[in-house]
Design an enzyme around this catalytic site. Structure first.
Site, mmCIF file in Angstrom:
data_model
loop_
_atom_site.group_PDB
_atom_site.id
_atom_site.type_symbol
_atom_site.label_atom_id
_atom_site.label_comp_id
_atom_site.label_asym_id
_atom_site.label_seq_id
_atom_site.Cartn_x
_atom_site.Cartn_y
_atom_site.Cartn_z
ATOM 1 N N ASP A 226 0.964 -5.450 4.089
ATOM 2 C CA ASP A 226 2.067 -4.484 3.969
ATOM 3 C C ASP A 226 2.955 -4.826 2.780
ATOM 4 O OD1 ASP A 226 2.494 -6.706 5.533
ATOM 5 O OD2 ASP A 226 3.729 -5.718 7.036
ATOM 6 N N ASP A 250 -10.202 -0.439 1.187
ATOM 7 C CA ASP A 250 -10.415 1.005 1.056
ATOM 8 C C ASP A 250 -9.086 1.720 0.822
ATOM 9 O OD1 ASP A 250 -11.771 3.385 1.030
ATOM 10 O OD2 ASP A 250 -11.758 3.624 3.203
#
Ligand code: NAD
Length: 366
Positions: A226, A250
């Site tokens: 994050d 991804d």
């Protein structure tokens, strides 16, 4: 010069258009490529009973190198992803996605130059799933409770996230080897080991151990996923080679592509021990398919990576330089780039852009 056989899987949606554009540009570059065209995707089901015909897999195995357009995957139900199946079948465990600023392409930054290295075979992408209400889900729920590992609601669907020491070590090693081969200086490992101690924790430990072998040659750092996303958006130039487990890689590659002008510009490669499959990061874009609106740059830059892989470095360099010049000139870019630029200037169609690029490639060669 003897032609080099390359399997071409055109794909579906905009893949049909971007693959045709890519072929024209590669041909203009003079690279001696013989295309072995092989189908895959939903259209194959009627004839072959599968979206990934064995003959297509055989062609990739035999030629050892393929380039593909995107292939659509039905959401929630229908067949499993052909893209994931191809990576699994051929053990294409390394996904390389270079992300660089291209002047004139409407990116948020002009100094991005990083490579995303995504693990391609494990994680939530392993496809190990239990449907809500299934016997497997019930037994797993019981096991989790019996082990005191937590509680799963009876109405939950379950996806499993395996990360192995073997898989983690080999992808981190691939990232360091890529850094060495490309003259890069730093590898960053991205994880969420503070929460997923037994999967991401294992990935991080493996990354630290592999990094120690490269000490003094390639620098190493680590980020929680994050916080990494925030840092990437604020200051992408601080990153060089970045290695991820499958799912984070991804997501991060789309995020990084967005910083330099969008998915229309983002190329990629899936590499294993004996085969390599090159493909753009983007999907089949059903919203614009068949309308000559697609940006073929990502597919064309994927071809440049493929040409480097087969030793056609001069052709690869000419294609990259032609792309750079067409964008720098700024007059012939597709609609996605006009949008990224916030510009209302007229956009080129996929074929107009390809014509321009073919002209530029030819003039660079003459
Ligand atoms: P997408 O990448 O196809 O499209 C996202 C958005 O970006 C759309 O608005 C689209 O128009 C735009 N876009 C993408 N590529 C573009 C290009 N070259 N030029 C201009 N605009 C472009 O993502 P999605 O809509 O989430 O997925 C569509 C299908 O593609 C799904 O079935 C998905 O499973 C599949 N997919 C396949 C691959 C692959 O083959 N490797 C990768 C991703 C998605």
């Amino acid at each position: 010069m003897e032609a080099i056989e390359v399997t071409l899987i055109p794909g579906d949606g905009i893949g049909v258009e971007t693959s045709a554009a890519m072929q024209r540009v590669v041909e203009a570059s003079g690279a001696p490529i013989a295309w072995i065209v092989a189908p895959a995707g939903e259209a194959c089901i009627a004839e072959h009973g599968t979206p990934l015909p064995p003959a297509t897999l055989d062609a990739v195995r035999r030629t050892g190198v393929a380039i593909k357009g995107p292939i659509a995957t039905p959401v929630a139900g229908g067949f499993r992803s052909v893209n994931v199946a191809l990576r699994k079948e051929l053990d294409l465990f390394t996904c390389l996605r270079p992300v660089s600023s291209l002047p004139g392409a409407g990116g948020r930054y002009d100094n991005v130059d990083l490579v995303i290295v995504r693990e391609n075979s494990e994680d939530l992408y392993a496809g190990i799933e239990f449907e809500r209400g299934s016997e497997g889900a019930r037994r797993l729920r019981e096991l989790v409770e019996a082990e005191g590992a937590g509680r799963i609601r009876a109405d939950a669907g379950i996806s499993i996230k395996p990360l192995s020491e073997f898989g983690s070590r080999r992808i981190v090693r691939a990232a360091f080897e890529h850094a060495l081969a490309q003259g890069r200086s730093k590898v960053t490992a991205v994880h969420k080991a503070n929460i997923m101690k037994h999967s991401d924790g294992l990935f991080l430990t493996a990354a630290r151990e592999v990094a120690a072998e490269y000490e003094g040659r390639i620098a190493f750092d680590e980020r929680i996923v994050d916080a990494f996303c925030m840092s990437l958006v604020i200051d992408p130039a601080q990153f060089d080679v970045v290695v991820f487990p499958n799912l984070y890689g991804d997501i991060a590659s789309d995020l990084a592509a967005g910083l330099v002008g969008g998915l229309g510009l983002a190329p990629g490669a899936n590499i294993g021990e004996s085969c390599a499959v090159f493909e753009p990061v983007h999907g089949s874009a059903p919203d614009i398919a068949g309308r000559d609106l697609a940006n073929p740059t990502a597919q064309i830059l994927s071809a440049a990576m493929m040409l480097d892989h087969v030793g056609q470095h001069e052709s690869a360099a000419v294609i990259r330089e032609a792309v750079r010049r067409v964008y720098a000139a700024g007059t012939c870019v597709t609609g996605d780039i006009r949008k990224a630029q916030g510009s209302s200037a007229p956009a080129a169609s996929c074929s107009q852009f390809t014509d321009e690029l073919v002209r530029m490639v030819s003039s660079l060669r003459s």
